[in-house]
Design a protein around this motif. Structure first.
Motif, PDB file in Angstrom:
ATOM      1  N   VAL A   1     -15.269   8.788   5.836  1.00  0.00           N
ATOM      2  CA  VAL A   1     -15.259   7.484   6.502  1.00  0.00           C
ATOM      3  C   VAL A   1     -14.324   6.549   5.750  1.00  0.00           C
ATOM      4  O   VAL A   1     -14.529   6.285   4.561  1.00  0.00           O
ATOM      5  N   ASN A   2     -13.301   6.062   6.436  1.00  0.00           N
ATOM      6  CA  ASN A   2     -12.311   5.203   5.795  1.00  0.00           C
ATOM      7  C   ASN A   2     -11.836   4.109   6.750  1.00  0.00           C
ATOM      8  O   ASN A   2     -12.051   4.199   7.966  1.00  0.00           O
ATOM      9  N   THR A   3     -11.192   3.102   6.186  1.00  0.00           N
ATOM     10  CA  THR A   3     -10.544   2.098   7.008  1.00  0.00           C
ATOM     11  C   THR A   3      -9.068   2.000   6.641  1.00  0.00           C
ATOM     12  O   THR A   3      -8.669   2.252   5.499  1.00  0.00           O
ATOM     13  N   VAL A   4      -8.278   1.658   7.635  1.00  0.00           N
ATOM     14  CA  VAL A   4      -6.853   1.395   7.466  1.00  0.00           C
ATOM     15  C   VAL A   4      -6.646  -0.088   7.740  1.00  0.00           C
ATOM     16  O   VAL A   4      -7.145  -0.611   8.740  1.00  0.00           O
ATOM     17  N   ALA A   5      -5.957  -0.771   6.838  1.00  0.00           N
ATOM     18  CA  ALA A   5      -5.762  -2.214   6.964  1.00  0.00           C
ATOM     19  C   ALA A   5      -4.278  -2.533   7.105  1.00  0.00           C
ATOM     20  O   ALA A   5      -3.584  -2.739   6.106  1.00  0.00           O
ATOM     21  N   PRO A   6      -3.775  -2.592   8.340  1.00  0.00           N
ATOM     22  CA  PRO A   6      -2.360  -2.905   8.539  1.00  0.00           C
ATOM     23  C   PRO A   6      -2.058  -4.370   8.241  1.00  0.00           C
ATOM     24  O   PRO A   6      -2.923  -5.247   8.321  1.00  0.00           O
ATOM     25  N   GLY A   7      -0.802  -4.607   7.928  1.00  0.00           N
ATOM     26  CA  GLY A   7      -0.281  -5.960   7.883  1.00  0.00           C
ATOM     27  C   GLY A   7       0.294  -6.300   9.247  1.00  0.00           C
ATOM     28  O   GLY A   7      -0.157  -5.773  10.268  1.00  0.00           O
TER      29      GLY A   7
ATOM     30  N   ALA B   1     -12.761   4.514   1.441  1.00  0.00           N
ATOM     31  CA  ALA B   1     -11.569   3.809   0.962  1.00  0.00           C
ATOM     32  C   ALA B   1     -11.023   2.853   2.022  1.00  0.00           C
ATOM     33  O   ALA B   1     -11.216   3.034   3.218  1.00  0.00           O
ATOM     34  N   VAL B   2     -10.336   1.850   1.544  1.00  0.00           N
ATOM     35  CA  VAL B   2      -9.547   0.964   2.391  1.00  0.00           C
ATOM     36  C   VAL B   2      -8.083   1.226   2.061  1.00  0.00           C
ATOM     37  O   VAL B   2      -7.669   1.071   0.909  1.00  0.00           O
ATOM     38  N   ILE B   3      -7.316   1.645   3.046  1.00  0.00           N
ATOM     39  CA  ILE B   3      -5.904   1.963   2.830  1.00  0.00           C
ATOM     40  C   ILE B   3      -5.060   0.813   3.378  1.00  0.00           C
ATOM     41  O   ILE B   3      -4.926   0.654   4.598  1.00  0.00           O
ATOM     42  N   PRO B   4      -4.466  -0.015   2.506  1.00  0.00           N
ATOM     43  CA  PRO B   4      -3.602  -1.082   2.994  1.00  0.00           C
ATOM     44  C   PRO B   4      -2.269  -0.506   3.444  1.00  0.00           C
ATOM     45  O   PRO B   4      -1.636   0.243   2.687  1.00  0.00           O
ATOM     46  N   VAL B   5      -1.865  -0.830   4.652  1.00  0.00           N
ATOM     47  CA  VAL B   5      -0.544  -0.420   5.141  1.00  0.00           C
ATOM     48  C   VAL B   5       0.143  -1.712   5.583  1.00  0.00           C
ATOM     49  O   VAL B   5       0.321  -1.991   6.770  1.00  0.00           O
ATOM     50  N   ASP B   6       0.466  -2.524   4.570  1.00  0.00           N
ATOM     51  CA  ASP B   6       0.846  -3.909   4.842  1.00  0.00           C
ATOM     52  C   ASP B   6       2.115  -4.352   4.129  1.00  0.00           C
ATOM     53  O   ASP B   6       2.341  -5.530   3.904  1.00  0.00           O
ATOM     54  N   GLY B   7       2.938  -3.388   3.735  1.00  0.00           N
ATOM     55  CA  GLY B   7       4.179  -3.739   3.067  1.00  0.00           C
ATOM     56  C   GLY B   7       3.986  -4.457   1.747  1.00  0.00           C
ATOM     57  O   GLY B   7       4.862  -5.174   1.274  1.00  0.00           O
ATOM     58  N   GLY B   8       2.799  -4.274   1.151  1.00  0.00           N
ATOM     59  CA  GLY B   8       2.501  -4.900  -0.136  1.00  0.00           C
ATOM     60  C   GLY B   8       1.973  -6.317  -0.038  1.00  0.00           C
ATOM     61  O   GLY B   8       1.802  -6.986  -1.063  1.00  0.00           O
ATOM     62  N   ARG B   9       1.672  -6.773   1.183  1.00  0.00           N
ATOM     63  CA  ARG B   9       1.269  -8.172   1.345  1.00  0.00           C
ATOM     64  C   ARG B   9       0.005  -8.514   0.557  1.00  0.00           C
ATOM     65  O   ARG B   9      -0.073  -9.595  -0.048  1.00  0.00           O
ATOM     66  N   THR B  10      -0.977  -7.635   0.542  1.00  0.00           N
ATOM     67  CA  THR B  10      -2.231  -7.963  -0.147  1.00  0.00           C
ATOM     68  C   THR B  10      -2.164  -7.693  -1.645  1.00  0.00           C
ATOM     69  O   THR B  10      -3.147  -7.911  -2.358  1.00  0.00           O
ATOM     70  N   ALA B  11      -1.012  -7.239  -2.129  1.00  0.00           N
ATOM     71  CA  ALA B  11      -0.842  -7.021  -3.563  1.00  0.00           C
ATOM     72  C   ALA B  11      -0.427  -8.308  -4.277  1.00  0.00           C
ATOM     73  O   ALA B  11      -0.414  -8.351  -5.507  1.00  0.00           O
ATOM     74  N   ILE B  12      -0.104  -9.335  -3.507  1.00  0.00           N
ATOM     75  CA  ILE B  12       0.414 -10.574  -4.135  1.00  0.00           C
ATOM     76  C   ILE B  12      -0.415 -11.778  -3.713  1.00  0.00           C
ATOM     77  O   ILE B  12      -1.163 -11.732  -2.772  1.00  0.00           O
TER      78      ILE B  12
END
Length: 245
Positions: A181-187, A234-245
């Motif tokens: 069970v996982n989530t994908v978090a797009p930007g 897990a939550v997989i961010p697929v957001d071009g690094g947006r949530t890293a900053i």
């Protein structure tokens, strides 16, 4: 076809909600390319048929299942029509952005019905079968809006954060039996929404651009594949690094 694809009499089955456009359609195409029989869910039968034809033209297999995910009885019928599925992708729903004081109660309730309750219903209906078979994958679509504060996105962001919270609990509940069970978090993603707004949001990412729907679909297909056999909760961010900053 990828490792683990089953093209025999009993193919692996993936139900993708909201699969007639955008990220859902991209996920449906990617999963079909991995050998899944894809159950294409949507409200519009014409768009659903077009998606099925596109999958079949590429050599895949699919069929359309119509349902309004804001209606709990329709969601129950969808789960019954889907039968045994190996992969569930909770993607259906809609967004609303604007001043919090301007969001009426009916729209607020509709957001949670479509974005949260429908996913909960489908998991409650389909996950026990996965547990019984000792395998399965549930993938829900969070969003950048559920990870960071966006002005005007309080209600929509809350629905997406709720999907991740439920997914963590479902991982604790179902993963000991072999269900991932996982989530994908797009930007920001170009999906037919206001392209100028998406471009502006894309400019705020580390990569300086918005994503194509196909880039999100491929991540969903990866999580549904044997290559992701040790990823759950897990939550997989697929957001071009947006949530890293």
């Amino acid at each position: 076809m990828s490792e683990g694809a089953d093209l025999g009499i009993h193919p692996r089955v993936a139900l993708v909600t909201g699969a007639t456009s955008g990220i859902g359609k991209a996920a449906a195409l990617a999963l079909a390319g991995e050998g899944f029989l894809v159950l294409v869910h949507g409200r519009d039968a014409t768009r659903g048929a077009a998606t099925v034809r596109e999958i079949e033209a590429a050599g895949g297999r699919a069929r359309f299942l119509g349902a309004d995910v804001s209606d709990p009885e329709d969601v129950a019928r969808l789960a019954s029509a889907a039968g045994e599925v190996d992969v569930l992708v909770n993607n259906a729903g809609f967004s609303w952005f604007g001043p919090s004081a301007e969001l009426d109660t009916a729209t607020f309730d509709a957001l949670f019905a479509s974005n949260v309750r429908a996913a909960y219903q489908l998991v409650a209906a389909l996950a026990p079968g996965m547990v019984k078979r000792g395998r399965g994958s549930i993938i829900s679509l969070d969003s950048m809006a559920g990870r960071v504060g966006l002005a005007g996105g309080a209600a929509y962001g809350a629905t997406k954060a709720a999907l991740t919270a439920m997914s963590r609990a479902w991982a604790a509940e179902y993963s000991p039996a072999g269900v991932l069970v996982n989530t994908v978090a797009p930007g920001p993603v170009y999906t037919g929404a206001d392209p100028e707004l998406i471009k502006q949001l894309g400019d705020t990412t580390l990569l300086g651009r918005a994503a194509r729907a196909e880039e999100i679909g491929e991540v969903i297909a990866f999580l549904a594949s044997p290559k992701a056999s040790y990823i759950t909760g897990a939550v997989i961010p697929v957001d071009g690094g947006r949530t890293a900053i």
